[in-house]
Design a protein around this motif. Structure first.
Motif, PDB file in Angstrom:
ATOM      1  N   ILE A 178       0.823  -1.251  -0.185  1.00 23.95           N
ATOM      2  CA  ILE A 178      -0.066   0.203   0.133  1.00 23.95           C
ATOM      3  C   ILE A 178       1.011   1.189  -0.088  1.00 23.95           C
ATOM      4  CG2 ILE A 178      -1.677   1.509   1.321  1.00 23.95           C
ATOM      5  CD1 ILE A 178      -3.022  -1.238   2.232  1.00 23.95           C
ATOM      6  N   GLU A 179       1.984   1.176   0.731  1.00 22.46           N
ATOM      7  CA  GLU A 179       2.938   2.270   0.662  1.00 22.46           C
ATOM      8  C   GLU A 179       3.763   2.535  -0.409  1.00 22.46           C
ATOM      9  OE1 GLU A 179       2.373   4.620   3.092  1.00 22.46           O
ATOM     10  OE2 GLU A 179       1.141   3.271   4.739  1.00 22.46           O
ATOM     11  N   LYS A 180       4.330   1.379  -0.852  1.00 24.15           N
ATOM     12  CA  LYS A 180       5.284   1.628  -1.930  1.00 24.15           C
ATOM     13  C   LYS A 180       5.097  -0.032  -2.764  1.00 24.15           C
ATOM     14  CE  LYS A 180      10.061   2.229  -2.905  1.00 24.15           C
ATOM     15  NZ  LYS A 180      11.328   2.545  -2.603  1.00 24.15           N
ATOM     16  N   ARG A 181       4.978   0.277  -4.017  1.00 25.24           N
ATOM     17  CA  ARG A 181       5.032  -1.257  -4.798  1.00 25.24           C
ATOM     18  C   ARG A 181       5.696  -0.792  -6.270  1.00 25.24           C
ATOM     19  NH1 ARG A 181      -0.042   0.972  -3.720  1.00 25.24           N
ATOM     20  NH2 ARG A 181      -1.240   1.482  -5.647  1.00 25.24           N
ATOM     21  N   LYS A 182       5.803  -1.676  -7.080  1.00 29.64           N
ATOM     22  CA  LYS A 182       6.524  -1.430  -8.160  1.00 29.64           C
ATOM     23  C   LYS A 182       5.915  -2.663  -9.193  1.00 29.64           C
ATOM     24  CE  LYS A 182      10.965  -1.592 -10.626  1.00 29.64           C
ATOM     25  NZ  LYS A 182      12.383  -1.909 -10.564  1.00 29.64           N
ATOM     26  N   VAL A 183       5.461  -2.355 -10.330  1.00 25.94           N
ATOM     27  CA  VAL A 183       4.741  -3.105 -11.241  1.00 25.94           C
ATOM     28  C   VAL A 183       6.023  -3.516 -12.296  1.00 25.94           C
ATOM     29  CG1 VAL A 183       2.992  -3.835 -12.864  1.00 25.94           C
ATOM     30  CG2 VAL A 183       2.596  -2.326 -10.891  1.00 25.94           C
ATOM     31  N   THR A 184       6.406  -4.790 -12.150  1.00 25.88           N
ATOM     32  CA  THR A 184       7.477  -5.196 -13.289  1.00 25.88           C
ATOM     33  C   THR A 184       6.721  -5.738 -14.667  1.00 25.88           C
ATOM     34  OG1 THR A 184       7.735  -7.269 -12.247  1.00 25.88           O
ATOM     35  CG2 THR A 184       9.088  -5.697 -11.454  1.00 25.88           C
ATOM     36  N   PRO A 185       7.312  -5.733 -15.603  1.00 22.55           N
ATOM     37  CA  PRO A 185       6.696  -6.617 -16.789  1.00 22.55           C
ATOM     38  C   PRO A 185       6.405  -8.062 -16.499  1.00 22.55           C
ATOM     39  CG  PRO A 185       8.608  -5.072 -17.438  1.00 22.55           C
ATOM     40  CD  PRO A 185       8.486  -5.152 -16.020  1.00 22.55           C
ATOM     41  N   ALA A 186       7.216  -8.450 -15.882  1.00 21.55           N
ATOM     42  CA  ALA A 186       6.769 -10.178 -15.248  1.00 21.55           C
ATOM     43  C   ALA A 186       5.820 -10.208 -14.400  1.00 21.55           C
ATOM     44  CB  ALA A 186       8.122 -10.960 -14.901  1.00 21.55           C
ATOM     45  N   LEU A 187       5.672  -9.163 -13.536  1.00 19.77           N
ATOM     46  CA  LEU A 187       4.512  -9.063 -12.598  1.00 19.77           C
ATOM     47  C   LEU A 187       3.065  -8.939 -13.301  1.00 19.77           C
ATOM     48  CD1 LEU A 187       3.496  -9.620  -9.743  1.00 19.77           C
ATOM     49  CD2 LEU A 187       3.757  -7.142  -9.315  1.00 19.77           C
ATOM     50  N   PHE A 188       3.272  -8.047 -14.355  1.00 26.12           N
ATOM     51  CA  PHE A 188       2.272  -7.768 -15.185  1.00 26.12           C
ATOM     52  C   PHE A 188       1.420  -8.632 -15.953  1.00 26.12           C
ATOM     53  CE2 PHE A 188      -0.278  -5.015 -18.278  1.00 26.12           C
ATOM     54  CZ  PHE A 188      -1.203  -4.559 -17.606  1.00 26.12           C
ATOM     55  N   LYS A 189       2.441  -9.568 -16.602  1.00 23.40           N
ATOM     56  CA  LYS A 189       2.325 -10.471 -17.420  1.00 23.40           C
ATOM     57  C   LYS A 189       1.331 -11.665 -16.737  1.00 23.40           C
ATOM     58  CE  LYS A 189       4.237 -14.244 -20.325  1.00 23.40           C
ATOM     59  NZ  LYS A 189       5.241 -14.881 -20.508  1.00 23.40           N
ATOM     60  N   THR A 190       2.149 -11.842 -15.522  1.00 26.89           N
ATOM     61  CA  THR A 190       1.490 -12.916 -14.662  1.00 26.89           C
ATOM     62  C   THR A 190       0.181 -12.378 -14.177  1.00 26.89           C
ATOM     63  OG1 THR A 190       3.733 -13.407 -13.767  1.00 26.89           O
ATOM     64  CG2 THR A 190       1.525 -14.326 -12.673  1.00 26.89           C
ATOM     65  N   GLY A 191      -0.222 -11.265 -14.022  1.00 26.59           N
ATOM     66  CA  GLY A 191      -1.511 -10.752 -14.062  1.00 26.59           C
ATOM     67  C   GLY A 191      -2.503 -11.246 -14.993  1.00 26.59           C
ATOM     68  N   ILE A 192      -2.016 -10.646 -16.012  1.00 30.15           N
ATOM     69  CA  ILE A 192      -2.893 -10.914 -17.483  1.00 30.15           C
ATOM     70  C   ILE A 192      -3.157 -12.201 -17.715  1.00 30.15           C
ATOM     71  CG2 ILE A 192      -3.037 -10.688 -20.009  1.00 30.15           C
ATOM     72  CD1 ILE A 192      -1.298  -8.240 -19.642  1.00 30.15           C
ATOM     73  N   THR A 193      -2.103 -13.448 -17.376  1.00 30.43           N
ATOM     74  CA  THR A 193      -2.337 -14.521 -17.735  1.00 30.43           C
ATOM     75  C   THR A 193      -3.386 -15.204 -16.534  1.00 30.43           C
ATOM     76  OG1 THR A 193      -0.248 -15.237 -16.525  1.00 30.43           O
ATOM     77  CG2 THR A 193      -0.514 -15.224 -18.997  1.00 30.43           C
ATOM     78  N   ARG A 194      -3.177 -14.762 -15.270  1.00 31.94           N
ATOM     79  CA  ARG A 194      -4.093 -15.413 -14.092  1.00 31.94           C
ATOM     80  C   ARG A 194      -5.338 -14.555 -14.483  1.00 31.94           C
ATOM     81  NH1 ARG A 194      -2.583 -17.233  -8.938  1.00 31.94           N
ATOM     82  NH2 ARG A 194      -4.570 -17.979  -8.286  1.00 31.94           N
ATOM     83  N   PHE A 195      -5.650 -13.288 -14.733  1.00 32.48           N
ATOM     84  CA  PHE A 195      -6.967 -13.074 -15.173  1.00 32.48           C
ATOM     85  C   PHE A 195      -7.543 -13.852 -16.095  1.00 32.48           C
ATOM     86  CE2 PHE A 195     -10.165 -10.424 -17.171  1.00 32.48           C
ATOM     87  CZ  PHE A 195     -10.719  -9.761 -16.213  1.00 32.48           C
ATOM     88  N   LEU A 196      -6.905 -14.240 -17.138  1.00 28.52           N
ATOM     89  CA  LEU A 196      -7.410 -14.834 -18.328  1.00 28.52           C
ATOM     90  C   LEU A 196      -7.862 -16.356 -17.789  1.00 28.52           C
ATOM     91  CD1 LEU A 196      -5.234 -13.716 -21.396  1.00 28.52           C
ATOM     92  CD2 LEU A 196      -7.546 -13.020 -20.764  1.00 28.52           C
ATOM     93  N   THR A 197      -6.966 -16.858 -16.905  1.00 29.06           N
ATOM     94  CA  THR A 197      -7.352 -18.140 -16.661  1.00 29.06           C
ATOM     95  C   THR A 197      -8.597 -18.121 -15.664  1.00 29.06           C
ATOM     96  OG1 THR A 197      -5.050 -18.745 -16.351  1.00 29.06           O
ATOM     97  CG2 THR A 197      -6.521 -20.133 -15.173  1.00 29.06           C
ATOM     98  N   GLY A 198      -8.784 -17.223 -14.805  1.00 32.86           N
ATOM     99  CA  GLY A 198     -10.084 -17.241 -14.178  1.00 32.86           C
ATOM    100  C   GLY A 198     -11.303 -16.580 -14.894  1.00 32.86           C
ATOM    101  N   PHE A 199     -11.165 -15.668 -16.084  1.00 30.50           N
ATOM    102  CA  PHE A 199     -12.177 -15.316 -17.044  1.00 30.50           C
ATOM    103  C   PHE A 199     -12.602 -16.847 -17.730  1.00 30.50           C
ATOM    104  CE2 PHE A 199     -13.170 -13.472 -21.285  1.00 30.50           C
ATOM    105  CZ  PHE A 199     -14.448 -12.765 -20.508  1.00 30.50           C
ATOM    106  N   ALA A 200     -11.627 -17.638 -18.035  1.00 32.74           N
ATOM    107  CA  ALA A 200     -12.066 -18.778 -18.871  1.00 32.74           C
ATOM    108  C   ALA A 200     -12.733 -19.884 -17.789  1.00 32.74           C
ATOM    109  CB  ALA A 200     -10.666 -19.619 -19.297  1.00 32.74           C
ATOM    110  N   LYS A 201     -12.291 -20.164 -16.621  1.00 36.84           N
ATOM    111  CA  LYS A 201     -13.065 -20.704 -15.848  1.00 36.84           C
ATOM    112  C   LYS A 201     -14.239 -20.382 -15.599  1.00 36.84           C
ATOM    113  CE  LYS A 201     -10.375 -21.999 -12.110  1.00 36.84           C
ATOM    114  NZ  LYS A 201      -9.566 -21.768 -11.152  1.00 36.84           N
ATOM    115  N   LYS A 202     -14.503 -19.071 -15.547  1.00 38.92           N
ATOM    116  CA  LYS A 202     -15.805 -18.654 -15.221  1.00 38.92           C
ATOM    117  C   LYS A 202     -16.858 -18.797 -16.368  1.00 38.92           C
ATOM    118  CE  LYS A 202     -19.538 -16.030 -14.129  1.00 38.92           C
ATOM    119  NZ  LYS A 202     -20.664 -16.699 -13.535  1.00 38.92           N
ATOM    120  N   ILE A 203     -16.383 -18.415 -17.396  1.00 42.59           N
ATOM    121  CA  ILE A 203     -17.324 -18.255 -18.621  1.00 42.59           C
ATOM    122  C   ILE A 203     -17.354 -19.865 -19.348  1.00 42.59           C
ATOM    123  CG2 ILE A 203     -17.670 -17.028 -20.937  1.00 42.59           C
ATOM    124  CD1 ILE A 203     -17.989 -15.387 -18.701  1.00 42.59           C
TER     125      ILE A 203
END
Length: 471
Positions: A178-203
């Motif tokens: 909350i105080e300080k965070r950094k979004v790296t390309p690797a973390l952002f990519k992991t976030g996208i793939t994790r979101f898409l996994t959940g999206f597919a599971k749901k839909i």
């Protein structure tokens, strides 16, 4: 607004991400707070004022508790904690349980001349209330300091990725981010793939099996056949897992896109061999919340067997009640509590070679429990369970119209991937592909394909519920 809507995917999320990364770091928390309040107001309207009031109250109480801790006034700190927790629970009780309370009091002859018809359940109130309570308790315990910025605390309570259906995120786990965070390309990519996994599971999975489950449970229980009853509860068992774990995946993925690392909420619960193990794998953020903030303070298993059993029943009574203002949920919670006690008594043991039967035992207990959870009332639940084991021939065949080659394939995939097969499949493909470039390309093809298929599914149906929104 739901994560699986086109408005969220193609408008809200890209716009929020774009503005977020264009802003200076010192303005990002304020922007996330405003975006989260807008996200909540989109579906809840003026109830967003309740959210803002919750933020203000917990901010003031948290600062007061922290100040008195620093001045070595433990009694005052404890009183303030009681006030803060009480106010949170009072709001939860009013909005979530007032209809249930009045209805049950009137059933025993007590009548009230009050109009509660306008009281509606705010989405996600159970989640953000428990987050607020955990924050106050941790401040009182000295685990964390009271948050001095109302913007930062507000962002924690209202953060849109996990606001309306969890997971329950504890302040102590993300206080540094909350105080300080950094979004790296690797973390952002992991976030996208994790979101898409959940999206597919749901839909792809949850929606398809959920439609069948709704059709089965929508029929009169005396018209169901035993096979159809089993099909219905199998589909609901898959729906509730892929619906909720899919949402959690999307929330965790969204968190990573903004630099937050939320803890896991599911760990393949249906492969468990006991109810105790099931609750270590299912809705982990809730089960650990009750463990740390209720079960252990009650004494846990440190005060003898009888006290342990009583503590378990209290915890699972409240676990059931947390899920909804209905006797179905309370009975469902006590049902799980009963089996936890039976397992602790160690009344039954199996030879090592027969331990695989424990998985069937767990699935049977969980599926019967889901009948109680899903049914509109206890009478329907009892009749449904009787039908499951009575080998009856019913006259209600409408749900069979939804069982075709595609939905049967979805059911099979749902069963298979409820076990930890994904990691093994990834490892197998990595060994078979010529090099890392091929693996990289294959990974992207899979995720893009899942996204496109999910969008096609979304475009052709209006059936897109999120089960845990009502909790």
């Amino acid at each position: 607004m739901v994560f699986s809507s086109t408005v969220f995917i193609f408008l809200f999320l890209p716009l929020v991400l774009a503005i977020y990364f264009l802003l200076q770091n010192k303005l990002r928390n304020l922007f996330l707070l405003l975006a989260s309040l807008f996200f909540y107001a989109w579906g809840e309207g003026l109830l967003v004022l309740l959210m803002m009031g919750s933020i203000a109250v917990n901010y003031v109480v948290g600062i007061a508790i922290s100040t008195n801790k620093d001045k070595h006034r433990p009694i005052v700190s404890k009183i303030l904690l009681g006030v803060g927790v009480g106010l949170n629970l009072l709001v939860l009780a009013y909005y979530k349980y007032i209809h249930f309370i009045v209805e049950n009091l009137e059933s025993i002859g007590l009548h009230f001349n009050i109009d509660i018809s306008g009281v509606t359940l705010p989405i996600g109130i159970s989640f953000f209330t428990f987050q607020s309570i955990s924050y106050l308790v941790d401040v009182h315990r000295g685990t964390v300091k009271g948050q001095e910025s109302i913007v930062n605390l507000g962002m924690y309570i209202a953060l849109f990725p996990q606001l309306i259906a969890g997971p329950i995120v504890r302040y102590v786990d993300i206080s540094k981010e909350i105080e300080k965070r950094k979004v790296t390309p690797a973390l952002f990519k992991t976030g996208i793939t994790r979101f898409l996994t959940g999206f597919a599971k749901k839909i792809i999975i949850a929606n398809n099996v959920g439609l069948i489950a709704d059709k089965v449970f929508g029929g009169a229980v005396d018209e169901l056949s035993s096979p159809l009853a089993w099909i219905g509860i199998l589909c609901y068992t898959l729906q509730i897992y892929y619906d909720f774990s899919g949402y959690s995946d999307m929330a965790i993925g969204l968190g990573k896109m903004f630099g937050f690392n939320f803890k896991e909420n599911f760990d393949h619960p249906y492969i468990s061999r006991s109810v105790q193990e099931f609750w270590r794998r299912w809705h982990i953020s809730l089960s650990t919340w009750f463990r740390d903030y209720l079960y252990i303070p009650l004494g846990g298993n440190r005060k003898g067997k009888i006290r342990t059993y009583v503590n378990l029943l209290i915890v699972f009574f409240l676990t059931g009640l947390w899920h909804g203002a209905s006797w179905n949920f309370i009975v469902w919670g006590m049902f799980h509590g009963f089996f936890l006690i039976v397992e602790r008594m160690d009344l039954f043991s199996l030879p090592e070679r027969l331990n695989f039967l424990k998985r069937f035992y767990l699935l049977l207990v969980v599926m019967v429990g889901w009948v109680i959870f899903r049914a509109e009332d206890l009478g329907y639940a009892i009749g449904y369970i009787e039908t499951m084991f009575a080998f009856t021939k019913g006259t209600y065949e409408y749900p069979y119209l939804f069982l075709n080659t595609y939905t049967l394939m979805v059911i099979i995939l749902g069963v298979l991937f409820s076990a930890p097969l994904r990691a093994g499949a990834v490892k197998y493909l990595a060994m078979r592909l010529p090099n890392q470039n091929w693996a990289f390309a294959m990974e992207h093809v899979i995720y893009v394909s899942l996204f496109i298929l999910s969008l096609l599914e979304l475009a052709q149906t209006t059936y897109n519920p999120f089960i845990y929104f009502r909790f």
